[in-house]
Design an enzyme around this catalytic site. Structure first.
Site, short mmCIF file in Angstrom:
data_model
loop_
_atom_site.label_atom_id
_atom_site.label_comp_id
_atom_site.label_asym_id
_atom_site.label_seq_id
_atom_site.Cartn_x
_atom_site.Cartn_y
_atom_site.Cartn_z
N ASN A 53 0.84 -1.10 0.10
CA ASN A 53 0.12 -0.13 -0.02
C ASN A 53 0.84 1.40 -0.14
O ASN A 53 1.80 1.19 0.54
CB ASN A 53 -0.80 0.07 1.35
CG ASN A 53 -0.11 0.20 2.51
OD1 ASN A 53 0.27 1.08 2.69
ND2 ASN A 53 0.27 -0.96 3.16
N LYS A 180 0.08 1.67 16.58
CA LYS A 180 0.91 2.76 15.90
C LYS A 180 -0.39 3.46 15.44
O LYS A 180 -1.37 3.23 14.90
CB LYS A 180 1.53 2.48 14.55
CG LYS A 180 2.39 3.68 14.20
CD LYS A 180 3.46 3.10 13.10
CE LYS A 180 3.06 3.10 11.94
NZ LYS A 180 4.06 2.55 10.68
N LYS A 182 -1.46 7.68 13.42
CA LYS A 182 -0.72 8.66 12.76
C LYS A 182 -0.67 10.17 13.35
O LYS A 182 -1.70 10.35 14.29
CB LYS A 182 -1.64 8.78 11.13
CG LYS A 182 -1.77 7.60 10.49
CD LYS A 182 -0.23 7.38 10.16
CE LYS A 182 -0.50 6.20 8.97
NZ LYS A 182 1.03 5.71 8.65
N ASP A 211 3.30 8.05 13.59
CA ASP A 211 4.07 8.16 12.23
C ASP A 211 3.66 9.52 11.79
O ASP A 211 2.50 9.86 11.56
CB ASP A 211 3.50 7.21 11.48
CG ASP A 211 3.96 6.79 10.14
OD1 ASP A 211 4.67 7.86 9.57
OD2 ASP A 211 3.66 6.10 9.40
N GLU A 237 8.19 8.19 13.85
CA GLU A 237 8.34 7.69 12.48
C GLU A 237 8.22 8.78 11.42
O GLU A 237 7.44 9.27 11.59
CB GLU A 237 7.32 6.50 12.29
CG GLU A 237 7.49 6.04 10.73
CD GLU A 237 6.60 4.88 10.69
OE1 GLU A 237 6.17 4.07 11.54
OE2 GLU A 237 6.13 4.53 9.68
N GLU A 263 10.71 3.68 4.89
CA GLU A 263 9.59 3.08 3.85
C GLU A 263 9.80 3.78 2.39
O GLU A 263 9.30 3.06 1.62
CB GLU A 263 8.38 3.02 4.52
CG GLU A 263 7.71 4.24 4.55
CD GLU A 263 6.43 4.38 5.28
OE1 GLU A 263 6.28 4.08 6.37
OE2 GLU A 263 5.31 4.68 4.66
N ASP A 290 10.98 -1.41 2.87
CA ASP A 290 9.78 -2.49 2.26
C ASP A 290 10.25 -3.10 1.01
O ASP A 290 10.29 -2.31 -0.02
CB ASP A 290 8.64 -1.67 2.42
CG ASP A 290 7.31 -2.61 1.88
OD1 ASP A 290 7.82 -3.84 1.46
OD2 ASP A 290 6.21 -2.02 1.86
N HIS A 320 8.22 -1.61 6.54
CA HIS A 320 6.50 -1.41 6.09
C HIS A 320 5.90 -2.46 5.65
O HIS A 320 6.42 -3.08 4.71
CB HIS A 320 6.95 -0.05 5.54
CG HIS A 320 5.74 0.56 4.57
ND1 HIS A 320 5.48 0.29 3.45
CD2 HIS A 320 4.70 1.14 5.05
CE1 HIS A 320 4.26 0.61 3.10
NE2 HIS A 320 4.04 1.70 4.11
N GLU A 339 5.27 -4.94 10.02
CA GLU A 339 4.14 -4.09 10.34
C GLU A 339 2.84 -5.02 10.04
O GLU A 339 3.07 -6.16 9.34
CB GLU A 339 4.15 -2.94 9.27
CG GLU A 339 3.06 -2.03 9.50
CD GLU A 339 3.28 -0.51 8.77
OE1 GLU A 339 3.94 -0.53 7.98
OE2 GLU A 339 2.43 0.49 9.15
MG MG Z 1 5.04 4.91 8.00
#
Ligand code: MG
Length: 387
Positions: A53, A180, A182, A211, A237, A263, A290, A320, A339
């Site tokens: 993603n 986690k 945002k 993050d 992050e 990531e 990733d 990630h 993750e």
């Molecule tokens: Mg991130």
């Protein structure tokens, strides 16, 4: 033994969520199949892959460049030395023929997606889970128990602190010990309130990571660092632009706790620059490269070599993406974990159906290849593409 076809389709993985930088309302992903003429257990071996993603589907690049190169390669030139399996390293070199160095944009996503399918096919032909194949080749012991954390806490319309707390509580109820959320998509005082709400909800029974998705300039990143360092966070992050190594280095002066990033670095050269210039600290910080976005596992192995040169342990890597490819790399090569997005990006992300999270860890099932066959909704979509 040869590759007889490479199939690609772009699939929607849209969702009403947003982070500090993008919304996911039109997000897509490429799903690919590498079809071989090998038969195992009465079934043609097909390797599957998809991109993580956050970057869009790569159908154009795959169809116009990389698929042709794979199909045009002399089959004998891309087999392993014993001649009875594919060699992912040789196939990687075929894909990257006539590609200039640098500028690792969308190309690395297209190659990473195909590389995943090639490794899936290779491990299936070998009749082993990919993590066992990787451990064997590296001459180490695989560890099928892998740390996973729950990533969520996105912004979406109408979401208040009650909904955020309920979401985080649900991750604890499902066995996670690190969650986690945002930040950076709201004013700092609002983010502080959201963080305190979540810390109150998890009440010391789990750790919280935050993050910023590369949103902050140096000044804002420092302002957040001063706010965040009052809390016992698991990590802070992707504070600023992924390629701004000087910003990352400056932040370490203001944030003594663990930080995480990587990531959006798509090559071993970019990873090396982060370690050279980003001020990252191998005793506490985390690296999130990733493979599904960054030229695949063949390139990730080079990145691990870079880490080794700079004195970093693979156990500082928690990729990630939340896909089974990175779970295999973690179990096979000793990464620190992976993750997970418990409620998002289905059917691509997540674990085989019978896998549960206990005490923040999963145990890899013994399925040949990457293990997609153990995830019924996912393998149904995959087989519709190529079988
Ligand atoms: Mg991130």
């Amino acid at each position: 033994m040869r590759i007889v076809d490479v199939c690609e389709v772009t699939k929607p993985i849209s969702s009403p969520i947003r982070n500090a930088y993008i919304d996911f309302s039109r997000m897509t992903a490429s799903l690919v199949a590498v079809v071989t003429d090998v038969v195992r257990d009465g079934r043609r071996v097909v390797g599957y892959g998809f991109n993580s993603n956050g970057r869009y589907g790569q159908g154009g690049l795959i169809r116009e460049r990389f698929r042709e190169r794979l199909l045009e390669a002399d089959p004998a030139s891309v087999r392993d030395d014993a001649g009875d399996n594919l060699d992912p390293h040789k196939l990687w070199a075929v894909m990257m023929r006539n590609e200039k160095p640098g500028g690792h944009g969308e190309r690395s996503v297209a190659v990473g997606t195909l590389d995943m399918a090639i490794w899936d096919a290779t491990a299936k032909i070998a009749g082993k889970p990919l993590f066992r194949l990787l451990a064997e080749r590296k001459g180490r012991e695989a560890d099928p128990r892998v740390f996973v954390y729950a990533a969520g806490g996105y912004y979406y319309p109408g979401k208040d602190d009650t909904a955020l707390r309920a979401e985080m509580r649900s991750y604890l109820d499902r066995g996670y010990t690190v969650v986690k959320m945002k930040i950076g998509g709201a004013p700092i005082d609002e983010d502080r309130r959201r963080i305190e709400a979540v810390l109150a909800e998890i009440d010391g029974r789990a750790r919280l990571a935050v993050d910023a998705n590369g949103r902050f300039d140096l000044e804002t990143g420092i302002a957040y660092a001063k706010m965040l360092r009052q809390y016992p966070l698991f990590w802070y992050e992707e504070v600023g632009d992924p390629l701004d190594y000087a910003l990352q280095a400056a932040l370490s002066e203001f944030y003594p706790g663990p930080m995480a990033t990587g990531e959006n670095l798509f090559s071993h050269q970019d990873a090396r620059n982060l370690l050279r210039y980003g001020g990252m600290r191998p005793d506490r910080d985390w690296l999130q490269f990733d493979c599904a976005l960054s030229y695949g596992l063949v390139e990730y192995l080079r990145t691990l070599d870079v880490l080794h040169q700079f004195g970093w342990s693979p156990s500082r890597c928690i990729p990630h993406g939340g896909h089974q490819m990175s779970l295999n790399i973690a179990a096979g090569l000793g990464l620190g974990g992976n993750e997970s997005y418990p409620d998002l990006f289905q059917p691509y992300g997540g674990f085989p159906d019978e896998v549960t999270v206990e005490d923040g860890h999963i145990v890899m099932p013994e399925l040949p290849g990457i293990g997609f066959e153990g995830k019924s909704e996912l393998i149904a979509v995959m087989r519709a593409l190529a079988e």
